[in-house]
Scaffold this motif. Structure first.
Motif, PDB file in Angstrom:
ATOM      1  N   ASP A 168      -6.351   1.674 -12.337  1.00 36.03           N
ATOM      2  CA  ASP A 168      -4.953   1.969 -12.663  1.00 36.03           C
ATOM      3  C   ASP A 168      -3.993   1.716 -11.495  1.00 36.03           C
ATOM      4  OD1 ASP A 168      -5.513   2.590 -15.239  1.00 36.03           O
ATOM      5  OD2 ASP A 168      -5.481   4.767 -14.969  1.00 36.03           O
ATOM      6  N   LEU A 169      -4.397   0.908 -10.518  1.00 39.58           N
ATOM      7  CA  LEU A 169      -3.516   0.619  -9.391  1.00 39.58           C
ATOM      8  C   LEU A 169      -2.708  -0.655  -9.600  1.00 39.58           C
ATOM      9  CD1 LEU A 169      -5.875   1.478  -6.395  1.00 39.58           C
ATOM     10  CD2 LEU A 169      -4.240   2.947  -7.575  1.00 39.58           C
ATOM     11  N   TYR A 170      -3.102  -1.507 -10.551  1.00 38.68           N
ATOM     12  CA  TYR A 170      -2.410  -2.765 -10.793  1.00 38.68           C
ATOM     13  C   TYR A 170      -2.204  -2.944 -12.291  1.00 38.68           C
ATOM     14  CZ  TYR A 170      -3.571  -3.885  -5.952  1.00 38.68           C
ATOM     15  OH  TYR A 170      -3.689  -3.863  -4.579  1.00 38.68           O
ATOM     16  N   LEU A 171      -1.167  -3.720 -12.626  1.00 41.45           N
ATOM     17  CA  LEU A 171      -0.833  -4.035 -14.005  1.00 41.45           C
ATOM     18  C   LEU A 171      -0.667  -5.548 -14.129  1.00 41.45           C
ATOM     19  CD1 LEU A 171      -0.027  -2.993 -16.875  1.00 41.45           C
ATOM     20  CD2 LEU A 171       2.346  -3.043 -16.068  1.00 41.45           C
ATOM     21  N   ILE A 204       1.128  -0.887  -8.952  1.00 40.51           N
ATOM     22  CA  ILE A 204       1.654   0.388  -9.455  1.00 40.51           C
ATOM     23  C   ILE A 204       1.347   1.526  -8.491  1.00 40.51           C
ATOM     24  CG2 ILE A 204       1.666   1.969 -11.424  1.00 40.51           C
ATOM     25  CD1 ILE A 204       2.837  -0.800 -11.956  1.00 40.51           C
ATOM     26  N   GLY A 205       0.228   1.470  -7.804  1.00 39.80           N
ATOM     27  CA  GLY A 205      -0.156   2.516  -6.867  1.00 39.80           C
ATOM     28  C   GLY A 205      -0.992   1.929  -5.766  1.00 39.80           C
ATOM     29  N   SER A 206      -1.384   2.768  -4.838  1.00 38.45           N
ATOM     30  CA  SER A 206      -2.263   2.382  -3.746  1.00 38.45           C
ATOM     31  C   SER A 206      -3.131   3.565  -3.404  1.00 38.45           C
ATOM     32  CB  SER A 206      -1.460   1.913  -2.524  1.00 38.45           C
ATOM     33  OG  SER A 206      -0.681   2.978  -2.013  1.00 38.45           O
ATOM     34  N   HIS A 207      -4.144   3.312  -2.610  1.00 40.58           N
ATOM     35  CA  HIS A 207      -5.051   4.406  -2.244  1.00 40.58           C
ATOM     36  C   HIS A 207      -4.345   5.465  -1.408  1.00 40.58           C
ATOM     37  CE1 HIS A 207      -8.518   2.407  -3.897  1.00 40.58           C
ATOM     38  NE2 HIS A 207      -8.185   1.293  -3.267  1.00 40.58           N
ATOM     39  N   HIS A 208      -3.291   5.072  -0.675  1.00 43.74           N
ATOM     40  CA  HIS A 208      -2.594   6.026   0.179  1.00 43.74           C
ATOM     41  C   HIS A 208      -1.482   6.750  -0.557  1.00 43.74           C
ATOM     42  CE1 HIS A 208      -4.755   4.362   3.585  1.00 43.74           C
ATOM     43  NE2 HIS A 208      -4.406   3.146   3.189  1.00 43.74           N
ATOM     44  N   PRO A 224       4.359   0.935  -3.995  1.00 43.88           N
ATOM     45  CA  PRO A 224       4.118   1.079  -5.438  1.00 43.88           C
ATOM     46  C   PRO A 224       5.315   0.605  -6.252  1.00 43.88           C
ATOM     47  CG  PRO A 224       3.522   3.073  -4.235  1.00 43.88           C
ATOM     48  CD  PRO A 224       4.251   2.201  -3.268  1.00 43.88           C
ATOM     49  N   GLY A 225       5.030   0.014  -7.412  1.00 40.28           N
ATOM     50  CA  GLY A 225       6.074  -0.481  -8.288  1.00 40.28           C
ATOM     51  C   GLY A 225       6.672  -1.794  -7.845  1.00 40.28           C
TER      52      GLY A 225
END
Length: 846
Positions: free
Chosen positions: A482-485, A499-503, A527-528
């Motif tokens: 769920d980190l990329y779209l 969309i997100g990252s581990h940090h 993100p985004g």
């Protein structure tokens, strides 16, 4: 030495008391002609001898040797010249034992039982198992069965599993450590001492049988049970890979009607059918994966007077049906799964333990629970003091938990409209829930461009606004973490958004009440934002992430208008085209991956290709098979969805007003067809619920249709206020919540989100008593609800009493007397009308 023939013709009849029989039959050398009357009497004597001999054999086998010898002596003495001595008894026993063993060997060689046949032809060589199987255990899954017989006794069938030794028929012994639990932690044997009125628990050294939960057939109206239940056995997988291991499956039912009609077996179950499976085949192949087993009817029924204690013999009754010489096929199949899995970690915080490595949530003794119950004060039951400043957040959490779907919980049909999310000036064309269920991606189209909005399902607000596409977005796909779209558009590009990252994952999870959406920019890396762009030469209709992709190395596949599948690899923002697959003759509309990385691609000619891809070391591909059905020939395929959780069926959406469910196996066939919708010219989408029970699809008549996947019947969705003037182009089902989303394209339509919310008591059972604030709040809500119900009952009683008093105060001419009773009735009527106007139904949204 005497010859054997002479010994058997003279000595054996003499020692068995049959000497007089030879003289009676008229075969003596001194008699010239046989006597007919003597021969008739000899026949009767011979029948008596045969009957006595058979009774003797049966009683010797049953352990009644002394009684059998006495009865045999009494029968034979009336026709013998002298009694049989003790040496004669011993010789007779040895002779009968030799005859019995000879007959057993003759039967085994000439007429072997099914178990003996399997043992004779079983694989006897060494089985080389991979090294990764050393630390794995066994997973047995009971999936479903095909249509059972229409029988009034079959209402809620269950499946019972027995793992036995093929040679002895007894339950299979455990491995090296006999003390460890295999099926459940509570699998000890209890030995009762009736004299002392005590019981003693002993360790169980064999694998006990297992049983699924009942499946109520009255819910679907057809005998198509689907259990989808998994059993994880805490035993080495190699222990079951043995030629003597046999797994028996029983389909049973229970009920008072079957007991009344005496149709049950000795254990109180109504037997329906049974099946068997050998983990190790005759050729040495391991039958792992999903298997279809032929069901058989019960042909052997143990007599009622024969006592059979399974706890003593450890042989289940179904083994006798398996070992019976004649089998009658049942017109159905049972689908099961047999595969090695990693041994799960021991867990002690589950409400319902499903295997031996899990324990219950409550570990206190009955005495402690009883003492705690009596010491509970009334103040604690009333809810105590609750911090009102924190009650809003607690209620928010309670609302989120009420629509959460637990693991292995069946999906519920949403009934309540939760959000009306803002779309574009032309509506929305594509929806996609994230794999975690927190986010909803919506491709909203305006006059000049298409913006992808990322909505937070906890607040209904826009978290990210992704701009970059200039035409319709046909497909959206989330990465496994769920980190990329991935978005595929008709502007000849596919874009990957971060969309997100581990940090920043924890930071994204917190959404403020007044937070503004973050717009994507090309020069930022948070993100985004835009991450990579995949350039094509034509329209891109489909794009999917490989299920084995990670955040460091993304692998995705796109399908375009030119009929070419392109495999991409993205690492640190650098795009690399691994290869192209040019075997489709028409444009590719849809692609989908299964859990193992196998790719399915469907085109506009009704052809589906299945591919095996190698993308990590060196790019290679191989076409596994081609799916060409007559019903799909020359039909445009809009979408494909694999049915969870086993992914043994695939849902095909075509432009001929139909949806079809195809079974994937050695022979691909259409098992169900869903009709009622209208789809002839638009690229509409459909989906399946996360448990595979429901089928949801849009339609060109502006409605959404819902079916039961088991029987194909339409489920009413009148509570959904869906009445678009344009087609419902896409639907999406949340994988972790009881939530669906619908959208339409053509005008300025909102995105509708419907949800199913559980009651307070169900949420209380789900969260337990660990969260004190939440428990107090729920206790207060439950008590308030009960108080309102009691108040409503008292008001009804008051109204009834007022009406009775009113009827008693009517004049003889029929005119009422206006008094306190009339005023009370009018006041109640006024209150009810006020409440009705205040909480009346709302108007439509468009």
């Amino acid at each position: 030495r005497r010859s054997s023939d002479l010994f058997m013709s003279t000595e054996v009849p003499r020692r068995l008391g049959l000497g007089r029989l030879r003289r009676t039959t008229g075969e003596d050398t001194n008699t010239s002609e046989p006597n007919p009357s003597a021969a008739a009497s000899a026949d009767d004597v011979l029948e008596q001898k045969k009957q006595a001999l058979s009774e003797f054999v049966e009683r010797v086998r049953g352990g009644e040797k002394k009684v059998a010898v006495n009865n045999w002596n009494a029968t034979s003495s009336s026709h013998s010249t002298r009694p049989i001595s003790y040496a004669g008894y011993a010789f007779r026993d040895r002779l009968l034992g030799s005859l019995t063993s000879f007959m057993d060997r003759f039967r085994t060689e000439k007429y072997p039982t099914p178990a003996e046949k399997l043992l004779r032809h079983s694989h006897t060589g060494h089985v080389n198992l991979p090294a990764e199987y050393d630390d794995m255990c066994l997973s047995l899954r009971v999936i479903d069965a095909e249509k059972l017989d229409l029988n009034p006794y079959i209402i809620h069938p269950v499946v019972r599993i027995h793992i036995v030794d093929l040679e002895t028929g007894k339950y299979l012994s455990k491995g090296a450590s006999h003390d460890q639990p295999v099926v459940t932690r509570l699998e000890g044997l209890v030995q009762m001492d009736e004299a002392r009125r005590t019981c003693k628990e002993m360790p169980c050294d064999f694998i006990i049988p297992m049983m699924t939960r009942p499946y109520d057939l009255r819910q679907i109206g057809e005998p198509l049970p689907e259990w989808n239940e998994e059993f994880i056995l805490n035993e080495d997988f190699k222990h079951f890979i043995d030629p003597r291991t046999l797994i028996l499956f029983e389909v049973l039912d229970f009920g008072a009607k079957a007991h009344t009609d005496r149709m049950v077996n000795s254990e109180g179950f109504y037997p329906i059918a049974w099946a068997f499976m050998k983990p190790l085949g005759l050729s040495g192949r391991i039958h792992s994966g999903t298997c279809k087993l032929q069901l058989y009817r019960y042909t052997y029924k143990r007599p009622a007077y024969v006592h059979h204690d399974v706890g003593v013999t450890r042989i289940p009754d179904v083994f006798y049906s398996f070992n019976w010489f004649r089998r009658e096929k049942y017109n159905s199949f049972l689908r099961v799964g047999f595969q090695p899995v990693q041994r799960p970690e021991p867990s002690e915080d589950v409400p319902i333990p499903m295997n031996s490595l899990e324990s219950e949530l409550i570990t206190k003794s009955y005495a402690e629970l009883d003492r705690q119950t009596w010491q509970t004060s009334d103040k604690k039951l009333d809810g105590g003091d609750i911090d009102e400043s924190n009650s809003a957040s607690v209620r928010k959490r309670l609302q989120l938990l009420s629509r959460q779907r637990l693991n292995r919980e069946r999906c519920e049909v949403p009934q309540k409209l939760l959000y009306k999310l803002e779309g574009g000036t032309k509506g929305c064309f594509k929806l996609a829930f994230s794999r975690g269920g927190r986010w909803l991606a919506a491709a909203c189209t305006d006059a000049q461009e298409t913006a992808i909005k990322i909505f937070d399902m906890e607040s209904g607000r826009v978290k990210f606004l992704l701009k970059g596409h200039h035409d319709l977005v046909y497909d959206l796909c989330w990465s496994p973490d769920d980190l990329y779209l991935l978005s595929s558009s008709s502007d000849t590009t596919s874009k990957i958004w971060r969309i997100g990252s581990h940090h920043s994952e924890l930071q994204i999870g917190i959404v403020g009440e007044k937070s503004e959406p973050v717009a994507a920019t090309s020069n930022s890396s948070g993100p985004g934002t835009h991450y990579a762009s995949l350039q094509h030469t034509t329209y891109v209709y489909s794009g999917q992430f490989h299920p084995l992709s990670d955040a460091n190395k993304l692998v995705c596949v796109t399908g375009a208008f030119d009929g070419v599948l392109r495999v991409w690899q993205i690492q640190d923002g650098v795009v690399n085209l691994l290869g192209e697959i040019k075997e489709h003759t028409h444009h590719i509309n849809t692609t989908v991956f299964d859990q193992n990385g196998r790719l399915y691609s469907g085109d506009a000619d009704g052809t589906i290709f299945v591919w095996d891809l190698e993308v990590h070391s060196r790019f290679q591909y191989r076409r596994s098979w081609t799916i060409k059905e007559r019903e799909l020939e020359h039909c445009i395929i809009n979408s494909m969805t694999l049915q969870p959780p086993e992914e043994r069926r695939i849902l095909i959406h075509t432009r001929d007003n139909r949806l079809r469910l195809l079974e994937l196996g050695r022979t691909v066939r259409v098992t169900k067809a869903f009709s009622g919708l209208k789809c002839e010219s638009h690229n509409l989408k459909s989906t399946l619920s996360p448990d595979g029970k429901y089928v949801l699809s849009g339609s060109e008549d502006g409605k959404a249709y819902l079916w039961d996947s088991a029987n194909g019947k339409i489920i009413s969705t009148k509570h959904w206020q869906v009445g678009f003037a344009d087609p419902v182009v896409d639907v999406s089902w949340n994988p972790t919540q009881h939530m669906v989303a619908l959208c339409s394209y053509g005008r300025e339509y909102p995105v509708l989100v419907y949800v199913f919310e559980k009651d307070v008591r169900s949420v209380r059972e789900m969260v337990g008593q660990e969260d004190v604030a939440l428990s107090k709040l729920m206790s207060r809500d439950v008590k308030k609800k009960d108080a309102n119900e009691r108040l409503g009952t008292e008001k009804d009683k008051t109204r009834t009493g007022n009406l009775n008093r009113l009827m008693s105060t009517i004049r003889s001419d029929g005119s009422p007397i206006r008094g306190p009773a009339v005023q009370a009735v009018e006041r109640d009527r006024y209150d009810s009308s006020d409440r009705g106007s205040e909480h009346g139904s709302s108007s439509t949204y468009y």
